[in-house]
Design an enzyme around this catalytic site. Structure first.
Site, PDB file in Angstrom:
ATOM      1  N   ARG A  44       0.846  -1.201   0.000  1.00 17.95           N
ATOM      2  CA  ARG A  44       0.000   0.000   0.000  1.00 17.95           C
ATOM      3  C   ARG A  44       0.878   1.247   0.000  1.00 17.95           C
ATOM      4  NH1 ARG A  44      -1.704   2.165   4.468  1.00 17.95           N
ATOM      5  NH2 ARG A  44      -2.088   0.203   5.555  1.00 17.95           N
ATOM      6  N   TYR A  78     -17.256  15.049 -15.606  1.00 23.05           N
ATOM      7  CA  TYR A  78     -17.631  13.637 -15.620  1.00 23.05           C
ATOM      8  C   TYR A  78     -18.713  13.385 -14.557  1.00 23.05           C
ATOM      9  CZ  TYR A  78     -16.994   8.604 -15.060  1.00 23.05           C
ATOM     10  OH  TYR A  78     -17.200   7.255 -14.972  1.00 23.05           O
ATOM     11  N   ASP A  81      -8.707  17.632 -14.956  1.00 28.21           N
ATOM     12  CA  ASP A  81      -8.891  16.231 -15.364  1.00 28.21           C
ATOM     13  C   ASP A  81      -8.540  16.152 -16.855  1.00 28.21           C
ATOM     14  OD1 ASP A  81      -9.909  13.810 -16.306  1.00 28.21           O
ATOM     15  OD2 ASP A  81     -11.620  13.830 -14.939  1.00 28.21           O
ATOM     16  N   LYS A 126      -8.919   4.959 -19.357  1.00 31.88           N
ATOM     17  CA  LYS A 126      -9.280   5.400 -20.689  1.00 31.88           C
ATOM     18  C   LYS A 126      -8.050   5.348 -21.608  1.00 31.88           C
ATOM     19  CE  LYS A 126     -13.086   5.976 -18.419  1.00 31.88           C
ATOM     20  NZ  LYS A 126     -13.496   7.231 -17.829  1.00 31.88           N
TER      21      LYS A 126
HETATM   22  C1  LIG Z   1     -13.946   7.702 -16.537  1.00 30.31           C
HETATM   23  C2  LIG Z   1     -13.649   9.083 -16.104  1.00 30.31           C
HETATM   24  C3  LIG Z   1     -13.423   9.397 -14.755  1.00 30.31           C
HETATM   25  C4  LIG Z   1     -13.549   8.366 -13.654  1.00 30.31           C
HETATM   26  O1  LIG Z   1     -12.576   7.396 -13.770  1.00 30.31           O
HETATM   27  P1  LIG Z   1     -12.743   5.896 -13.214  1.00 30.31           P
HETATM   28  O2  LIG Z   1     -11.469   5.267 -13.614  1.00 30.31           O
HETATM   29  O3  LIG Z   1     -13.958   5.312 -13.854  1.00 30.31           O
HETATM   30  O4  LIG Z   1     -12.916   6.018 -11.737  1.00 30.31           O
HETATM   31  C5  LIG Z   1     -13.093  10.704 -14.433  1.00 30.31           C
HETATM   32  N1  LIG Z   1     -13.023  11.660 -15.379  1.00 30.31           N
HETATM   33  C6  LIG Z   1     -13.246  11.402 -16.678  1.00 30.31           C
HETATM   34  C7  LIG Z   1     -13.146  12.510 -17.664  1.00 30.31           C
HETATM   35  C8  LIG Z   1     -13.584  10.115 -17.086  1.00 30.31           C
HETATM   36  O5  LIG Z   1     -13.827   9.873 -18.377  1.00 30.31           O
END
Ligand SMILES: *Cc1c(COP(=O)(O)O)cnc(C)c1O
Length: 387
Positions: A53, A105, A177, A202
């Site tokens: 961790r 998101y 983000d 992603k």
């Molecule tokens: C998918 C996504 C998230 C969240 O990510 P997870 O890996 O599903 O927790 C946050 N911001 C954006 C822009 C996303 O596409």
């Protein structure tokens, strides 16, 4: 940590930063260190690995590679994008105020509005495409501004450098983000952001086979606060998940170039189609923020949204008749996906708010994958012919 790789360009860093051949075996690929605990040689826990961790060699390789992509200095890996965001928000304390872009998101919106607001953080959601809205929302207790660009699902562009100046003038941090653009096309730290957040699920992972997240920073002062939070909160990825993300990153440069080329072709095809009323893609000259996108990004990414007639039955018929595109949420993988925001990703957003963002029943969000672009267009053609 990544200093020796600095003169290298993006694609080279993606393959080599933090990923020297394993010194004990010569393994070219960083091994998956699937161990929860590590042999200690003395009573000093301040060096070496202790417990996974706190730190793990496979995760460490990923954490060294991440900042080299974003031109930052420090990387922290998490079990999901939302785990990364949750940890970042723990920089704040009860009574602090956050200005967030409204068009974030869906999971981020729920984390802020439904969970963290119960812990005494205050949130104001604004249309951040207009800097004046952000300026008007700033208060004396504003400690963070949170944005995403391009936005989901409308692919609007937010002026990152402009918001950074505004946030810093008020003593607040800017978190961006960067999931949609990926660091190949946009580097928010170089535009003044303090924190970059990713869902590595992603484009960084890139193969729809892992859930992960990351935070990337330039300043040691922030790293010194977030590094302990990462292990105290404990939302860390396992070694195999860290390894999958690292493997995905190796091909990020070639994948992103092809994602953007395919998305551009799909967007141009859709613009000319009589059954498509609107196309949202920042690479199109008619996109309202095309110039800003061209200034702050080096490419326009792989996401395209478009509008059919707002008729759920018609939209469903269209989505089900596609043969290559799959009807699914998520994005950034090699395979092309289509989602219907009004009923899928944004169904938790109240209808009135959805309408205000432009999320009509006819809106379709498309993650353009790496299949042959002519096959993708043929697939769109046959599906559109049937509606
Ligand atoms: C998918 C996504 C998230 C969240 O990510 P997870 O890996 O599903 O927790 C946050 N911001 C954006 C822009 C996303 O596409």
């Amino acid at each position: 940590m990544t200093d020796q790789t600095r003169p290298w360009r993006f694609a080279t860093r993606a393959i080599h930063s933090g990923q020297e051949p394993d010194p004990s075996t010569g393994s070219i690929v960083p091994p998956i260190h699937q161990s929860s605990t590590f042999l200690m040689h003395d009573l000093d826990t301040s060096h070496g690995y202790v417990y996974s961790r706190l730190g793990n060699p496979t995760r460490q390789a990923l954490e060294q590679c991440l900042p080299s992509l974003e031109e930052g200095r420090y990387g922290l890996a998490f079990a999901s994008g939302l785990a990364a965001e949750t940890t970042a928000l723990h920089l704040l304390k009860q009574g602090d105020h956050v200005v967030s872009a409204a068009d974030v998101y869906g999971g981020t919106y729920r984390l802020f509005a439904e969970v963290l607001s119960q812990w005494g953080l205050e949130f104001t959601f604004v249309d951040a495409t207009d800097l004046q809205n952000v300026a008007d929302a700033m208060r004396s207790n504003t400690r963070m501004v949170w944005i995403e660009s391009p936005t989901n699902p409308m692919l609007q562009i937010i002026d990152i450098a402009g918001i950074a100046r505004l946030a810093h003038a008020h003593g607040a941090l800017l978190a961006v983000d960067n999931t949609f653009a990926s660091p190949y096309f946009q580097k928010p730290l170089t535009l003044g952001a303090d924190i970059v957040s990713h869902s590595t699920t992603k484009y960084l992972g890139g193969h729809s086979d892992v859930i992960g997240g990351a935070l990337i920073l330039s300043r040691q002062e922030l790293y010194d606060r977030l590094k302990p939070l990462q292990s105290i909160i404990g939302a860390v990825p396992g070694p195999f998940d860290a390894w999958l993300v690292l493997r995905g990153i190796k091909t990020l440069a070639v994948r992103m170039r092809q994602h953007a080329e395919n998305a551009h072709a799909v967007a141009r095809y859709l613009v000319a189609h009589p059954k498509v009323s609107r196309v949202h893609y920042p690479g199109l000259p008619e996109h309202p923020q095309h110039d800003l996108a061209a200034r702050q990004m080096t490419g326009f990414g792989g996401m395209v949204s478009f509008e059919l007639k707002p008729d759920l039955e018609l939209v469903q018929r269209f989505l089900r008749s596609l043969r290559i595109f799959s009807m699914a949420v998520s994005l950034g993988g090699v395979e092309s996906l289509m989602a219907h925001p009004a009923t899928m990703t944004h169904s938790s957003v109240p209808e009135e708010t959805r309408r205000r963002f432009g999320i009509t029943d006819g809106l379709i969000r498309c993650s353009v994958g790496l299949e042959d672009k002519d096959d993708l267009i043929t697939d769109l053609e046959q599906a559109l012919a049937g509606v």
